[in-house]
Design an enzyme around this catalytic site. Structure first.
Site, mmCIF file in Angstrom:
data_model
loop_
_atom_site.group_PDB
_atom_site.id
_atom_site.type_symbol
_atom_site.label_atom_id
_atom_site.label_comp_id
_atom_site.label_asym_id
_atom_site.label_seq_id
_atom_site.Cartn_x
_atom_site.Cartn_y
_atom_site.Cartn_z
ATOM 1 N N ALA A 64 55.351 22.652 45.276
ATOM 2 C CA ALA A 64 54.289 22.294 46.214
ATOM 3 C C ALA A 64 54.040 23.516 47.091
ATOM 4 O O ALA A 64 54.900 24.392 47.218
ATOM 5 C CB ALA A 64 54.725 21.097 47.048
ATOM 6 N N GLY A 109 58.097 20.666 43.190
ATOM 7 C CA GLY A 109 57.069 19.721 42.748
ATOM 8 C C GLY A 109 56.555 20.019 41.343
ATOM 9 O O GLY A 109 56.022 19.139 40.677
ATOM 10 N N GLU A 132 64.240 22.330 46.990
ATOM 11 C CA GLU A 132 63.723 21.733 48.227
ATOM 12 C C GLU A 132 64.734 21.706 49.375
ATOM 13 O O GLU A 132 64.368 21.921 50.522
ATOM 14 C CB GLU A 132 63.235 20.292 47.967
ATOM 15 C CG GLU A 132 61.886 20.209 47.266
ATOM 16 C CD GLU A 132 62.012 20.121 45.751
ATOM 17 O OE1 GLU A 132 63.058 20.526 45.199
ATOM 18 O OE2 GLU A 132 61.056 19.654 45.114
HETATM 19 N N1 DAK Z 1 53.969 27.676 47.787
HETATM 20 C C1 DAK Z 1 53.063 28.574 48.252
HETATM 21 N N2 DAK Z 1 52.953 29.824 47.774
HETATM 22 C C2 DAK Z 1 53.774 30.196 46.783
HETATM 23 C C3 DAK Z 1 54.741 29.309 46.233
HETATM 24 C C4 DAK Z 1 54.817 27.995 46.782
HETATM 25 N N3 DAK Z 1 55.648 27.071 46.304
HETATM 26 N N4 DAK Z 1 55.405 29.961 45.277
HETATM 27 C C5 DAK Z 1 54.877 31.200 45.223
HETATM 28 N N5 DAK Z 1 53.899 31.339 46.118
HETATM 29 C C6 DAK Z 1 53.081 32.528 46.408
HETATM 30 C C7 DAK Z 1 53.884 33.555 47.163
HETATM 31 O O1 DAK Z 1 53.889 33.253 48.557
HETATM 32 C C8 DAK Z 1 53.092 34.813 46.872
HETATM 33 O O2 DAK Z 1 51.926 34.800 47.674
HETATM 34 P P1 DAK Z 1 51.469 36.134 48.476
HETATM 35 O O3 DAK Z 1 52.647 36.543 49.269
HETATM 36 O O4 DAK Z 1 51.119 37.107 47.363
HETATM 37 O O5 DAK Z 1 50.291 35.674 49.262
HETATM 38 C C9 DAK Z 1 52.637 34.578 45.417
HETATM 39 O O6 DAK Z 1 52.752 33.168 45.194
HETATM 40 C C10 DAK Z 1 53.522 35.294 44.402
HETATM 41 O O7 DAK Z 1 54.871 34.910 44.632
HETATM 42 P P2 DAK Z 1 56.059 35.975 44.893
HETATM 43 O O8 DAK Z 1 55.518 37.285 45.370
HETATM 44 O O9 DAK Z 1 57.081 35.287 45.706
HETATM 45 O O10 DAK Z 1 56.577 36.188 43.411
HETATM 46 P P3 DAK Z 1 58.063 36.586 42.979
HETATM 47 O O11 DAK Z 1 58.000 36.941 41.528
HETATM 48 O O12 DAK Z 1 58.629 37.615 43.909
HETATM 49 O O13 DAK Z 1 58.923 35.255 43.146
HETATM 50 C C11 DAK Z 1 59.365 32.873 42.966
HETATM 51 C C12 DAK Z 1 58.651 34.122 42.354
HETATM 52 C C13 DAK Z 1 58.899 31.637 42.196
HETATM 53 C C14 DAK Z 1 60.870 33.035 42.796
HETATM 54 C C15 DAK Z 1 59.007 32.788 44.474
HETATM 55 O O14 DAK Z 1 57.593 32.837 44.587
HETATM 56 C C16 DAK Z 1 59.478 31.512 45.105
HETATM 57 O O15 DAK Z 1 60.657 31.388 45.421
HETATM 58 N N6 DAK Z 1 58.540 30.603 45.349
HETATM 59 C C17 DAK Z 1 58.852 29.348 46.027
HETATM 60 C C18 DAK Z 1 59.542 28.424 45.065
HETATM 61 C C19 DAK Z 1 59.940 27.105 45.708
HETATM 62 O O16 DAK Z 1 60.768 27.086 46.638
HETATM 63 N N7 DAK Z 1 59.361 26.060 45.203
HETATM 64 C C20 DAK Z 1 59.641 24.740 45.729
HETATM 65 C C21 DAK Z 1 58.633 24.442 46.768
HETATM 66 S S1 DAK Z 1 59.052 22.962 47.619
HETATM 67 C C22 DAK Z 1 56.803 16.085 49.147
HETATM 68 C C23 DAK Z 1 57.566 15.948 48.058
HETATM 69 C C24 DAK Z 1 57.909 17.034 47.315
HETATM 70 C C25 DAK Z 1 57.535 18.272 47.650
HETATM 71 C C26 DAK Z 1 56.753 18.412 48.740
HETATM 72 C C27 DAK Z 1 56.390 17.336 49.499
HETATM 73 N N8 DAK Z 1 56.493 14.980 49.921
HETATM 74 C C28 DAK Z 1 57.091 13.716 49.583
HETATM 75 C C29 DAK Z 1 55.559 15.060 50.967
HETATM 76 C C30 DAK Z 1 57.911 19.385 46.863
HETATM 77 C C31 DAK Z 1 58.292 20.506 47.446
HETATM 78 C C32 DAK Z 1 58.367 21.752 46.724
HETATM 79 O O17 DAK Z 1 57.936 21.916 45.625
#
Ligand code: DAK
Length: 258
Positions: A64, A109, A132
């Site tokens: 997400a 997500g 998360e």
């Molecule tokens: N959200 C927003 N932007 C993201 C993103 C994300 N999840 N993942 C990547 N990006 C963006 C980065 O910020 C970057 O943007 P700029 O800085 O260029 O503007 C661009 O995508 C490229 O990413 P990186 O530069 O970080 O690329 P790397 O190769 O260095 O790293 C990575 C790739 C996948 C390891 C890294 O991007 C990363 O760690 N991303 C976050 C992964 C993550 O933590 N995903 C889980 C998100 S939490 C809910 C229920 C569930 C959820 C939410 C609400 N409710 C019940 C309300 C779920 C939550 C989640 O999914």
């Protein structure tokens, strides 16, 4: 649509999340577009299999959108959760078979979306995880339930408590994905599977999906009862007659979904 690309070829549709600049992460606009598209596709009887994949080389869906979520309060979180759940339930309950073609990062997500699909094929470059808890939230798009159902409680808890990222082979080993294929062959292999499924009797396939879901929700005894009813109802279809005549006469059959 701003963030989705939809292509159709006969009875198969491919839906691509197209936000590569943010690794296809899901903001509420992407989720709303997904909801609208899935509702429309459900009305389209011609489509039997839906493939979902991500745009670009790097990510299926990196979760997400953290930038959008950061500002949410309790009510905003609840609204986001409602939207997410409605999309993921639509996928899980879709009258199509849904195959996730996982081409890269499949996190948070994104992993939960993949878990709502019927089948998961992964590229050997894909990476999986639910990080998360490292962000102060839980896997709230169904992750605590669907991951547990699919890989078992012990493995799900390890992934959900540690937030660790695993590679595609490990994901295959624990049953998180059905199969891992070489990166360049992911779409070809997914299409092959989609065509094989789409060539079978559509009502028999959708009744199978219904029986599996029924048992998961209501328990095995209720599921076995439902299976009996659904089995009997196959004998009211022309496709059962066509399928069995085809087998006995050694001819290929084109099913009609009736
Ligand atoms: N959200 C927003 N932007 C993201 C993103 C994300 N999840 N993942 C990547 N990006 C963006 C980065 O910020 C970057 O943007 P700029 O800085 O260029 O503007 C661009 O995508 C490229 O990413 P990186 O530069 O970080 O690329 P790397 O190769 O260095 O790293 C990575 C790739 C996948 C390891 C890294 O991007 C990363 O760690 N991303 C976050 C992964 C993550 O933590 N995903 C889980 C998100 S939490 C809910 C229920 C569930 C959820 C939410 C609400 N409710 C019940 C309300 C779920 C939550 C989640 O999914």
């Amino acid at each position: 649509m701003k963030y989705l690309l939809l292509e159709r070829e006969k009875d198969i549709a491919v839906l691509k999340i197209n936000r590569p600049e943010a690794l296809n992460s899901l903001n509420s606009d992407v989720l709303r577009e997904l909801k609208e598209t899935l509702l429309e596709l459900n009305q389209d009887d011609k489509i039997r299999v839906l493939i979902i994949t991500g745009s670009g080389q790097k990510a299926f869906i990196a979760g997400a959108d953290i930038k959008e979520m950061k500002a949410l309060d309790y009510d905003g979180g609840k609204e986001f959760a409602e939207l997410g759940h409605s999309v993921y339930n639509l996928l899980e309950d879709s009258n199509k078979v849904v195959i996730a073609a996982i081409n890269g990062f499949c996190l948070g997500g994104g992993n939960e979306l993949a878990l709502s699909c019927d089948i998961r094929l992964a590229s050997d470059k894909a990476k999986f995880g639910n990080p998360e808890v490292g962000l102060g939230i839980i896997a709230g798009f169904g992750g605590t339930q669907r991951l547990t159902n699919i890989v078992g409680e012990a493995r799900a808890k390890e992934l959900l408590y540690t937030g660790k990222i695993i590679d595609a082979l490990k994901a295959e080993k624990i049953g998180l994905v059905n199969r891992v294929v070489a990166e360049g062959q992911l779409l070809e292999e997914t299409w092959k599977m989609a065509r094989k499924i789409a060539g079978n009797a559509p009502l028999a396939v959708s009744k199978t999906k219904e029986a599996v879901a029924y048992g998961r929700r209501k328990g095995i005894s209720a599921g076995l009862e439902r299976e009996k009813e659904l089995f009997a109802s196959c004998f009211e279809t022309g496709d059962q007659k066509r399928g069995m005549e085809g087998y006995l006469n050694k001819i290929d059959v084109k099913f009609e979904g009736k």
